[in-house]
Design a protein around this motif. Structure first.
Motif, short mmCIF file in Angstrom:
data_model
loop_
_atom_site.label_atom_id
_atom_site.label_comp_id
_atom_site.label_asym_id
_atom_site.label_seq_id
_atom_site.Cartn_x
_atom_site.Cartn_y
_atom_site.Cartn_z
N ARG A 50 32.69 47.85 50.72
CA ARG A 50 32.41 47.24 49.43
C ARG A 50 30.93 47.37 49.15
O ARG A 50 30.11 47.38 50.07
CB ARG A 50 32.78 45.75 49.41
CG ARG A 50 34.27 45.43 49.51
CD ARG A 50 34.51 43.92 49.44
NE ARG A 50 35.91 43.57 49.63
CZ ARG A 50 36.80 43.46 48.64
NH1 ARG A 50 36.40 43.65 47.39
NH2 ARG A 50 38.05 43.14 48.89
N TYR A 51 30.59 47.46 47.87
CA TYR A 51 29.19 47.35 47.48
C TYR A 51 28.71 45.93 47.77
O TYR A 51 29.51 45.02 47.99
CB TYR A 51 29.02 47.70 46.00
CG TYR A 51 29.21 49.16 45.69
CD1 TYR A 51 28.13 50.04 45.70
CD2 TYR A 51 30.47 49.68 45.41
CE1 TYR A 51 28.30 51.39 45.43
CE2 TYR A 51 30.66 51.03 45.14
CZ TYR A 51 29.57 51.88 45.16
OH TYR A 51 29.74 53.22 44.91
N ARG A 52 27.42 45.74 47.76
CA ARG A 52 26.89 44.42 48.12
C ARG A 52 27.37 43.34 47.17
O ARG A 52 27.47 42.17 47.55
CB ARG A 52 25.36 44.46 48.15
CG ARG A 52 24.82 45.41 49.23
CD ARG A 52 23.40 45.09 49.60
NE ARG A 52 22.67 46.28 49.99
CZ ARG A 52 21.85 46.34 51.05
NH1 ARG A 52 21.68 45.29 51.82
NH2 ARG A 52 21.20 47.45 51.33
N ASP A 53 27.68 43.68 45.92
CA ASP A 53 28.15 42.67 44.96
C ASP A 53 29.64 42.40 45.05
O ASP A 53 30.18 41.62 44.27
CB ASP A 53 27.77 43.06 43.53
CG ASP A 53 28.41 44.36 43.07
OD1 ASP A 53 29.24 44.94 43.81
OD2 ASP A 53 28.08 44.81 41.96
N GLY A 54 30.33 43.05 45.98
CA GLY A 54 31.75 42.77 46.19
C GLY A 54 32.71 43.82 45.68
O GLY A 54 33.91 43.75 45.94
N ARG A 55 32.22 44.83 44.95
CA ARG A 55 33.11 45.88 44.44
C ARG A 55 33.59 46.77 45.59
O ARG A 55 32.77 47.32 46.33
CB ARG A 55 32.40 46.73 43.39
CG ARG A 55 32.08 46.02 42.09
CD ARG A 55 31.23 46.91 41.19
NE ARG A 55 29.91 47.15 41.76
CZ ARG A 55 29.32 48.35 41.79
NH1 ARG A 55 29.93 49.42 41.31
NH2 ARG A 55 28.11 48.47 42.31
N PRO A 56 34.91 46.94 45.75
CA PRO A 56 35.38 47.80 46.83
C PRO A 56 35.22 49.27 46.47
O PRO A 56 35.28 49.65 45.29
CB PRO A 56 36.87 47.43 46.95
CG PRO A 56 37.24 46.93 45.60
CD PRO A 56 36.01 46.28 45.03
N LEU A 57 35.03 50.11 47.47
CA LEU A 57 34.91 51.54 47.24
C LEU A 57 36.13 52.11 46.54
O LEU A 57 36.03 53.05 45.73
CB LEU A 57 34.70 52.27 48.57
CG LEU A 57 33.26 52.34 49.09
CD1 LEU A 57 33.26 52.85 50.52
CD2 LEU A 57 32.41 53.23 48.21
N LEU A 58 37.30 51.55 46.82
CA LEU A 58 38.52 52.05 46.21
C LEU A 58 38.72 51.56 44.78
O LEU A 58 39.54 52.11 44.04
CB LEU A 58 39.74 51.70 47.07
CG LEU A 58 39.80 52.33 48.46
CD1 LEU A 58 41.12 52.01 49.13
CD2 LEU A 58 39.60 53.83 48.39
N LEU A 59 38.00 50.48 44.39
CA LEU A 59 38.09 49.95 43.02
C LEU A 59 36.67 49.63 42.56
O LEU A 59 36.32 48.47 42.33
CB LEU A 59 38.96 48.69 42.98
CG LEU A 59 40.43 48.83 43.41
CD1 LEU A 59 41.07 47.45 43.53
CD2 LEU A 59 41.20 49.69 42.43
N PRO A 60 35.83 50.66 42.39
CA PRO A 60 34.40 50.41 42.16
C PRO A 60 34.06 49.75 40.83
O PRO A 60 32.94 49.30 40.65
CB PRO A 60 33.79 51.82 42.25
CG PRO A 60 34.91 52.75 41.92
CD PRO A 60 36.14 52.10 42.47
#
Length: 456
Positions: free
Chosen positions: A288-298
């Motif tokens: 996940r990005y640091r703000d919580g966005r997952p790589l699979l659902l950016p």
């Protein structure tokens, strides 16, 4: 009778009675900004300490029902109410020190972790330092853990000191580990969010054992690929020798985090990837990005409706060594879905140590020590935790040769990881955490604690 093989429906007529019988913080986290953890080794006067515990449970320990009432009061108020949350937990040694008959002591059938205690290995050995290298306090016997949590740090400090003074005549030793909720503001989110010292948003994908909470998550995020709901028996374990009394096994581990080394290695990974934006490298490390966005659902803040079996079986987008993939494989193992989902844990940890380098306009480097995580998790059996910890440190989970968990993995000979799987980019992210000590506990039922009084 409440069924443990499904989430708890708060509209069930028996729900309140059920919640009144178990401690808070198990099914839902206490949500306070500050938490102090008092560790005890009991004295020799067993009768007096049992009586004290029973009275403390009646007057201070917060049941799951009282926790829901606290939450309702908070929602009705325009400000925090400063209601102190309290847990009381026992180690296996603690049960024995209180003179509890063996037939009434919870038994961890999954690997003898509880019975052995954290100082002796269970079925799955971890890459922890020897006990002689732990923080000195954790090297000694630990019988109980009291958690006090409040949003007012000064008030909590006063209450903690008062409780330790009250306990002094009853125990051989007691000391406190102070924790706090770290927050950071991300551009796309209106309010500061909870993060760990490595800078990533925390607590996104814990299992939801309350039906109404699960339904809220389903509505907000979707659930055809990943259902956030979990049955009560994921976290609750029946107390032996009693009917309809439940508690939960709890893991406590103090983990020092080297934020400076992590950021340095992260910059090296970004360079190896040819990425000027270090944040993509960070997302590949965690999943996940640091703000919580997952790589699979950016495009989705806190997106959670995905599984790797359906969307990324070869690890081409989210590397196999990414932290959330190691800890929650979502289809990467032959155990998917039922057994794999049954190995989840409920994380309740808090950070420790302040970050002056995060103050606006600070030019200080990230700390290399003195900060970290007071890791805590609840689960029905300790193998749920153990298999995750073993996977973190293994070079060969979830596939042979993928390397350790790139955030939390510890291994004296880590396999270089590929970013992503099958690529020519080989780089090692490992060993940013040092385990300083801990113990396995059980959170007894409220009825068990009440009955500790002499003569009951």
């Amino acid at each position: 009778m409440i069924s443990l093989d499904q989430p708890l429906d708060l509209n069930d007529p028996q729900a309140d009675e059920f919640l009144a019988g178990i401690q808070g913080n198990i099914l839902k986290g206490h949500s306070r900004n500050f938490a102090n953890h008092i560790f005890l080794e009991f004295g020799s006067d067993t009768s007096t300490i049992r009586t004290w515990i029973a009275e403390f449970a009646r007057t201070r320990v917060v049941s799951a029902l009282r926790q829901t009432q606290h939450t309702a009061l908070w929602r009705q108020s325009s400000k925090r109410l400063n209601l102190t949350f309290v847990n009381f937990l026992l180690s296996y040694e603690g049960y024995q020190a209180l003179g509890i008959p063996a037939a009434q002591i919870p038994v961890d059938t999954s690997g003898n972790y509880f019975q052995n205690g954290m100082k002796r290995p269970g079925t799955r050995p971890f890459n922890d330092p020897p006990v002689s290298a732990w923080q000195p306090e954790f090297q000694q016997s630990i019988h109980a853990l009291i958690i006090l949590a409040n949003d007012d740090r000064a008030l909590l400090a006063v209450e903690t000191q008062a409780l330790m003074q009250q306990l002094a005549p009853l125990v051989k030793r007691c000391w406190a580990e102070d924790g706090l909720r770290l927050t950071r503001q991300f551009p796309a989110q209106p309010q500061p969010v909870t993060v760990v010292h490595f800078g990533f948003k925390d607590g996104i994908s814990d299992p939801e054992t309350i039906l109404q909470d699960a339904e809220e998550q389903r509505a907000a995020r979707g659930w055809d690929q990943w259902d956030p709901a979990a049955p009560l028996n994921l976290l609750l374990s029946a107390e032996p020798g009693a009917t309809d009394r439940y508690g939960s096994f709890m893991v406590f581990r103090k983990l020092e985090q080297d934020a400076q080394a992590f950021e340095k290695q992260l910059a090296g990974l970004a360079a190896a990837l040819g990425q000027p934006d270090i944040e993509l490298a960070a997302a590949m490390v965690v999943g996940r990005y640091r703000d919580g966005r997952p790589l699979l659902l950016p495009d989705q803040i806190d997106g959670n409706n995905f599984n790797y079996k359906a969307s990324d079986p070869q690890g081409k987008t989210c590397p196999f060594q990414a932290h959330i993939r190691k800890n929650n494989p979502r289809g990467d193992t032959p155990l998917w879905p039922d057994r794999e989902r049954a190995l989840r844990i409920a994380r309740r940890g808090v950070s420790y140590g302040d970050r002056p380098d995060w103050v606006e306009n600070s030019e200080l480097p990230p700390p290399s020590g003195g900060i970290g995580l007071l890791f805590q998790s609840f689960q029905a059996g300790l193998d749920q935790f153990a298999i995750q910890q073993e996977g973190d440190d293994s070079n060969d989970f979830v596939q042979q040769g993928v390397g350790v968990d790139a955030l939390n993995g510890r291994n004296g000979n880590p396999t270089p990881q590929h970013w992503p799987a099958g690529s020519a980019v080989s780089f090692t992210m490992a060993n940013f955490i040092r385990m300083l000590g801990g113990e396995y506990f059980f959170a007894p039922s409220m009825a068990f604690l009440y009955a500790l009084s002499e003569g009951e």
